[in-house]
Design an enzyme around this catalytic site. Sequence first.
Site, PDB file in Angstrom:
ATOM      1  CG  LEU A  25      14.708 -41.285  46.465  1.00 60.75           C
ATOM      2  CD1 LEU A  25      13.576 -40.392  46.987  1.00 60.75           C
ATOM      3  CD2 LEU A  25      14.380 -41.324  44.836  1.00 60.75           C
ATOM      4  CB  SER A  62      11.134 -49.237  41.371  1.00 64.26           C
ATOM      5  OG  SER A  62      12.577 -49.548  40.887  1.00 64.26           O
ATOM      6  CD  GLN A  77      32.737 -62.822  23.433  1.00 68.48           C
ATOM      7  OE1 GLN A  77      32.850 -63.008  23.957  1.00 68.48           O
ATOM      8  NE2 GLN A  77      33.152 -63.784  22.348  1.00 68.48           N
ATOM      9  N   GLY A 124      39.313 -61.096  24.243  1.00 68.31           N
ATOM     10  CA  GLY A 124      39.213 -62.978  24.232  1.00 68.31           C
ATOM     11  C   GLY A 124      39.587 -63.301  25.856  1.00 68.31           C
ATOM     12  CD  GLU A 171      20.653 -40.500  39.127  1.00 69.34           C
ATOM     13  OE1 GLU A 171      19.780 -40.338  38.120  1.00 69.34           O
ATOM     14  OE2 GLU A 171      21.794 -40.386  39.458  1.00 69.34           O
ATOM     15  CB  SER A 191      16.240 -51.103  31.939  1.00 75.00           C
ATOM     16  OG  SER A 191      17.297 -51.022  31.940  1.00 75.00           O
TER      17      SER A 191
END
Length: 385
Positions: free
Chosen positions: A128, A135, A338, A341, A365, A368
């Site tokens: 696609l 998008s 985090q 470290g 897909e 956001s």
Amino acid sequence: MNHRDFGLSETQQDMRAMARDFVEYEVIPYAREWDRREAVDPAIPARLGELGFLALTLPEEYGGVPADMLSYVLATEELGRGDSSVRGIVSVSLGLVGKTIAAHGSAEQKERWLPRLASGEALGCFGLTEPGTGSDAGSLRTRARREGGDWIIDGAKMFITNGTVAQVALTFARTGEEGITAFLVPTDAPGFTATPVHGKLGLRGQATAELAFDGVRVPDTARLGEVGRGLGIALGTLSRGRISVAAGAVGLAQGALDAAVRYTTEREQFGKPVASFQLVQELLAESEVEIRAARLLTHQVARMADAGASPKEYATEASIAKYHASETAVKVSNNCLQTFGGYGYIDEYPAGKYLRDARVLTLYEGTSQIQKLLIGRALTGVDAM
């Protein structure tokens, strides 16, 4: 009762346990090596087929394994926990291609492709996205024109998972004034080429490709569904696919949290475990809450599908689950790094790979931002795109 078992049938728990065992013994020990060499073991697809993961929910008469959508989600979550590159093989070949053939294919197409896809003998890819079209799927430029009883396809697709290893490409092309039409294109057809995409930030073990169609000729029997109805097929397929991406994101986030908990309880600083520091526990607690919420959202839309809702009817719920789960995967994997470290920054430890693999989940897909617009349109009735 473990909270992850609540409301699950024995069959569903067994499916998850089988996927977990596969991941623990056949995926996690090799994931770093696959990431470094940018290729999953080529024997993995056949193994996925052997265990039935590529056949879940497909019709039994074509080699499918009887299972509901929630069982598929549970298996996909475990695969995502192990390696998103492995999860992607199933999400695309089964979730985007096999299920679409089962839903829209002719008897001949089902007979030709589904048994091979279900067994892992063949893989599918979903054509696609294009070099200039992401998008905005409705503006794709790949074209198919009639020539006698055949179709001639010209164009290109980009960022195609399984592209270099697939035997069939579910391809969407513009067919003149009729709109967009779907085709099942054998990848050994003259004029079809797949070029690997290397140097990706994450999903490095996944076979990603650019596809080129240079006068590829297919018979009309390769057309999937009616002429001009391809965009509707694509959008329905993406609604189903977003459930799979959400489940994989939950699994990735769970893997990152598990790694963070192990490391912080074993690593000592100032004479005590890192996990004993309040701000470290804050990172772990935030991660756990976000993962549970993402899992519940994903299970909710899977249950809707199992209750008989169509992709159009659960599209908004799929967008909500995909949006929250993918963003959660990024947040949790970042928290994981985090807690590690400096060690989180080298690939001897898994934190960096989790973060790199998570980042793309917010892009494919439907980004956001696209998910937010879809959710907003459902709320207001106003199309902001």
